[in-house]
Design an enzyme around this catalytic site. Structure first.
Site, PDB file in Angstrom:
ATOM      1  N   GLU A  45      -0.537  -0.409   0.780  1.00  0.00           N
ATOM      2  CA  GLU A  45       0.209  -1.619   0.407  1.00  0.00           C
ATOM      3  C   GLU A  45      -0.225  -2.800   1.249  1.00  0.00           C
ATOM      4  O   GLU A  45      -0.789  -2.636   2.329  1.00  0.00           O
ATOM      5  CB  GLU A  45       1.718  -1.398   0.560  1.00  0.00           C
ATOM      6  CG  GLU A  45       2.160  -0.722   1.830  1.00  0.00           C
ATOM      7  CD  GLU A  45       1.782  -1.401   3.096  1.00  0.00           C
ATOM      8  OE1 GLU A  45       1.992  -2.631   3.185  1.00  0.00           O
ATOM      9  OE2 GLU A  45       1.279  -0.718   4.017  1.00  0.00           O
ATOM     10  N   GLU A 104      -2.299  -0.767   4.186  1.00  0.00           N
ATOM     11  CA  GLU A 104      -3.422  -0.814   3.235  1.00  0.00           C
ATOM     12  C   GLU A 104      -3.819   0.570   2.710  1.00  0.00           C
ATOM     13  O   GLU A 104      -4.735   0.682   1.901  1.00  0.00           O
ATOM     14  CB  GLU A 104      -4.687  -1.449   3.854  1.00  0.00           C
ATOM     15  CG  GLU A 104      -4.530  -2.830   4.416  1.00  0.00           C
ATOM     16  CD  GLU A 104      -5.828  -3.374   5.026  1.00  0.00           C
ATOM     17  OE1 GLU A 104      -6.856  -2.669   5.003  1.00  0.00           O
ATOM     18  OE2 GLU A 104      -5.807  -4.506   5.527  1.00  0.00           O
TER      19      GLU A 104
END
Lengths: 346, 346
Positions: free
Chosen positions: B170, B312
């Site tokens: 994310e 991420e």
């Protein structure tokens, strides 16, 4: 024989350290957010004295040797397993074969002193010192000359490697007993805390192993110098690893340190050349009781903690992708400036 | 919208579990010596109901979204960093690009609700619910309808994947604040223990973040059902991950769970379908304070512990080689019989 001298990385010119810190901090990520990978990138950069370090042709060397002390009943497996597992390495069926192949790592198998005639075999480096050490419950495991030979073979083997990353692995029924004795003598930790289940001893077996080591340390009471301790209790595979580690650090390679036995070989090397730990990446903390304390004695923090207790260099092979990740983020990530990403506002 | 129902792997027929245990114990290694990789091999085998599981075309999906609560000053970086980092993902310059490429993992970037017009872009899946959530300090972050949309998009995205391994990542400035609020509400852990530095808040910033969450939980005091909590505090990227996780488990994929924010999405999913954790591999424990306790609330033990706090999906990419190692040893190692190695004698 002259052993290598290892300079501390802390004595390196400060310019590279500052340049590495700057390079790492300017990558598109919050400051410090890659945690231990950042420390790893700094370490490899310092070893290579470069802000763009490269990992070339990593290789794991698996050193195999037998131990006279198995006559005391200190292992859950018969001694024949040492040569049988060497055959398994050569046939590609062991865990280290699988993990090394998966992670793009070359594998070399070294007969440092297995009690078996392999004959000339492709893929097996014959550096046999003798068919196993002597039983250190009764006499020194090896002579001073055998110990020197093993160290020299280890150094020479490193000189044949094309790359700049070396992982260490081992195979040898009985070698947790040798490693525990080395740990006790060189780190000054009580025998009971150095002894574990090895390949799978029962509680009775562990007690017996402890008694064997305690009796042997009484027998070899005057032995204190690191190489004398190595000769008294070590294995040929352990001594050969110690030599290989010293040469590898001298050549400014990255040393990947596996589990309990490999770390005991490093303990010998570090007593001779303390700065060698600057070149070491500690792959994992083994499930073998004693390894955590042995790592602490070296001031080491391992990358992985997966309850592995297999040896063979499996921890090194499994940690290798993390080493690549450290170097890759340093070489390949964008900077805040190149990617036009806003920097921290607070 | 009907959400998936996830069966517990513990309810699976016992035959596969026994066959997996037998296969693992007969590999040429001491019993249990591959530690957590053995548990991982068993888990993947149980998910796929096979003693020869396969990992096909792993993909990491990075879900990006903005958060209205950033207006309260809860992040060290400006909101623009969300879209700027999406551009960085598309250009290949972020940490997740480097680690996914290194470890042979496909990467997909999803705009779940970024406050920016990207226009049609190759490599970016446009599933934008809105240009950021509303500020949950004043009102619910999203409407019930937006929350359902996000869940549905997440499920549909999983249906487009060719493989059987999905990692979650994310990007969203402010999303540790949303995740901390979800953690507090869904795991019942005091706000102070849920709040951390995120991308790099000072101690003052952390206190402010805590106050914002405490005030908001008072404002939304009646909200208790998991999906209502998600709508009140969540992000579009978090809700979309929750939907994707539920579908992925229903399809018997292996779910790789990253850090603090990804785990908060799983917390929502697990409150709806507790058996989903059987399908999850917890990649790492983040350096973000609160993650360790959030993992404990899920009964999860992470593979890596490297002080990463980048998000991420970087932890997923870094843990992927360990997942491969687990499956590879099961499929490729020799057995005691095939390699003619002696078994344990003790």
């Amino acid at each position: 024989m002259t052993l290598p001298t290892i300079p501390s990385l802390l004595d390196a010119p400060a310019g590279v350290a500052a340049a590495l810190a700057h390079a790492i901090d300017n990558k598109t990520k919050p400051l410090g957010s890659l945690g231990r990978l950042e420390a790893l990138a700094r370490q490899v950069g310092m070893i290579q004295q470069s802000t763009a370090p490269e990992l070339r042709e990593p290789a794991i060397l698996v050193f195999a040797g037998d131990h006279g002390v198995v006559a005391e009943g200190v292992s859950a497996y018969p001694q024949d397993v040492t040569w049988q597992m060497v055959e398994n390495f050569l046939a590609g069926g062991a865990a280290i074969n699988v993990f090394a192949a998966q992670n793009g790592c070359a594998l070399r198998v070294v007969d440092a002193g297995v009690a078996h005639d392999f004959g000339p075999r492709p893929g097996l480096a014959d550096r046999k010192i003798a068919k196993g050490t002597r039983n250190f419950a009764h006499e020194a495991a090896m002579t001073a000359d055998q110990c020197r030979q093993a160290l020299a073979h280890g150094m020479a083997l490193v000189d044949t490697l094309p790359g700049n990353v070396i992982g260490f692995g081992e195979m040898g029924i009985g070698n947790t007993t040798a490693a525990a004795a080395l740990m006790h003598k060189l780190a000054g930790i009580p025998v009971a805390q150095c002894v574990g289940a090895g390949t799978g001893l029962t509680a009775d077996g562990i007690r017996r192993k402890q008694q064997v080591i305690e009796a042997a340390t009484a027998l070899h009471a005057g032995v204190e110098a690191p190489l004398d301790v190595l000769a008294a209790f070590g294995g040929f595979e352990i001594a050969m690893m110690t030599g290989a580690m010293l040469r590898a650090a001298e050549r400014r390679m990255v040393l990947l340190i596996d589990g309990f036995i490999v770390t005991s070989a490093l303990l010998v090397a570090a007593r001779l050349q303390p700065a060698i730990v600057d070149y070491c990446v500690f792959a994992h903390c083994s499930g073998e009781q004693g390894h955590r304390q042995m790592l602490e004695a070296l001031g080491a923090r391992p990358l992985l903690d997966l309850d592995l207790r297999l040896g063979e260099g499996t921890g090194c092979a499994l940690a290798l992708p993390l080493l690549h990740a450290a170097v890759n983020f340093l070489n390949r990530m964008a900077t805040f400036e190149s990617a036009q990403v806003s920097e921290q506002s607070a």
